[in-house]
Design a protein around this motif. Structure first.
Motif, PDB file in Angstrom:
ATOM      1  N   HIS A  31     -40.497   8.911  17.098  1.00  0.00           N
ATOM      2  CA  HIS A  31     -40.572  10.123  17.401  1.00  0.00           C
ATOM      3  C   HIS A  31     -39.933  11.065  16.437  1.00  0.00           C
ATOM      4  O   HIS A  31     -39.290  10.864  15.713  1.00  0.00           O
ATOM      5  CB  HIS A  31     -39.609  10.826  18.528  1.00  0.00           C
ATOM      6  CG  HIS A  31     -39.944  10.101  19.918  1.00  0.00           C
ATOM      7  ND1 HIS A  31     -41.174  10.754  20.618  1.00  0.00           N
ATOM      8  CD2 HIS A  31     -39.736   8.953  20.437  1.00  0.00           C
ATOM      9  CE1 HIS A  31     -41.244   9.771  21.698  1.00  0.00           C
ATOM     10  NE2 HIS A  31     -40.461   8.827  21.685  1.00  0.00           N
ATOM     11  N   ARG A  32     -41.013  12.166  15.927  1.00  0.00           N
ATOM     12  CA  ARG A  32     -40.762  13.255  14.756  1.00  0.00           C
ATOM     13  C   ARG A  32     -40.839  14.463  15.181  1.00  0.00           C
ATOM     14  O   ARG A  32     -41.386  15.123  16.407  1.00  0.00           O
ATOM     15  CB  ARG A  32     -42.071  13.000  13.895  1.00  0.00           C
ATOM     16  CG  ARG A  32     -42.038  11.647  13.211  1.00  0.00           C
ATOM     17  CD  ARG A  32     -43.529  11.628  12.358  1.00  0.00           C
ATOM     18  NE  ARG A  32     -43.262  10.346  11.742  1.00  0.00           N
ATOM     19  CZ  ARG A  32     -42.684  10.338  10.345  1.00  0.00           C
ATOM     20  NH1 ARG A  32     -42.272  11.668   9.785  1.00  0.00           N
ATOM     21  NH2 ARG A  32     -42.621   9.254   9.957  1.00  0.00           N
ATOM     22  N   GLY A  33     -39.644  15.284  14.537  1.00  0.00           N
ATOM     23  CA  GLY A  33     -39.602  16.664  14.822  1.00  0.00           C
ATOM     24  C   GLY A  33     -40.560  17.515  13.825  1.00  0.00           C
ATOM     25  O   GLY A  33     -41.404  16.924  13.166  1.00  0.00           O
ATOM     26  N   ARG A  34     -40.538  18.622  14.154  1.00  0.00           N
ATOM     27  CA  ARG A  34     -41.292  19.616  13.240  1.00  0.00           C
ATOM     28  C   ARG A  34     -40.721  19.444  11.700  1.00  0.00           C
ATOM     29  O   ARG A  34     -39.701  19.642  11.577  1.00  0.00           O
ATOM     30  CB  ARG A  34     -41.300  21.213  13.902  1.00  0.00           C
ATOM     31  CG  ARG A  34     -42.164  21.955  13.170  1.00  0.00           C
ATOM     32  CD  ARG A  34     -42.162  23.200  13.989  1.00  0.00           C
ATOM     33  NE  ARG A  34     -42.540  22.920  15.299  1.00  0.00           N
ATOM     34  CZ  ARG A  34     -43.287  22.574  15.948  1.00  0.00           C
ATOM     35  NH1 ARG A  34     -44.739  22.577  15.174  1.00  0.00           N
ATOM     36  NH2 ARG A  34     -43.624  22.674  17.451  1.00  0.00           N
ATOM     37  N   PRO A  35     -41.673  19.164  10.873  1.00  0.00           N
ATOM     38  CA  PRO A  35     -41.467  19.235   9.360  1.00  0.00           C
ATOM     39  C   PRO A  35     -41.110  20.451   9.021  1.00  0.00           C
ATOM     40  O   PRO A  35     -41.539  21.563   9.313  1.00  0.00           O
ATOM     41  CB  PRO A  35     -42.855  18.843   8.906  1.00  0.00           C
ATOM     42  CG  PRO A  35     -43.445  18.390   9.736  1.00  0.00           C
ATOM     43  CD  PRO A  35     -43.261  18.980  11.107  1.00  0.00           C
ATOM     44  N   ILE A  36     -39.883  20.331   7.980  1.00  0.00           N
ATOM     45  CA  ILE A  36     -39.649  21.614   7.496  1.00  0.00           C
ATOM     46  C   ILE A  36     -39.954  21.725   5.878  1.00  0.00           C
ATOM     47  O   ILE A  36     -39.464  20.611   5.030  1.00  0.00           O
ATOM     48  CB  ILE A  36     -37.971  21.803   7.361  1.00  0.00           C
ATOM     49  CG1 ILE A  36     -37.434  21.836   8.807  1.00  0.00           C
ATOM     50  CG2 ILE A  36     -37.323  22.797   6.731  1.00  0.00           C
ATOM     51  CD1 ILE A  36     -36.040  21.618   9.021  1.00  0.00           C
TER      52      ILE A  36
END
Length: 115
Positions: A31-36
């Motif tokens: 699972h991946r979060g929103r890229p910063i």
């Protein structure tokens, strides 16, 4: 001709987290979060993404650093990038003492061993 059976890989599904994007970037086991994205005024770019793979969370970091056209200056810049990354790992590990201690100390492949 004998019939062949195909092996099937089975992995335990990782549940969504409160921070994952819950879109096409999520898989069964990651699972991946929103890229910063950080774009400094000096040029270049850094993208940091929180990732959960299995039961472990990671920071996936992609850097794009502009290098000088002169080969010697570019090599010095790369050396600076590598030292900065090494310092980053040390600073992050210091926030969680013992985080990297579980890894065995491995010698470099080309190191000479004293008999």
């Amino acid at each position: 001709m004998a019939a062949r059976t195909m092996a099937h890989l089975r992995r335990a599904e990782t549940p969504h987290t409160e921070w994952c994007t819950r879109d096409h970037t999520c898989g069964l086991t990651e699972h991946r979060g929103r890229p910063i994205t950080i774009t400094p005024q000096t040029g270049g770019r850094a993208v940091v993404t929180r990732v959960r793979a299995g039961d472990r969370d990671y920071a996936a970091i992609t850097l794009r650093v502009p290098l000088h056209r002169n080969g010697d200056l570019a090599a010095a810049q790369l050396d600076t990038v590598l030292r900065g990354i090494r310092s980053l790992f040390a600073a992050v590990a210091a926030l969680r003492p013992g985080a990297l201690a579980a890894r065995p100390d491995r010698r470099a492949i080309d190191s000479r061993r004293v008999a």
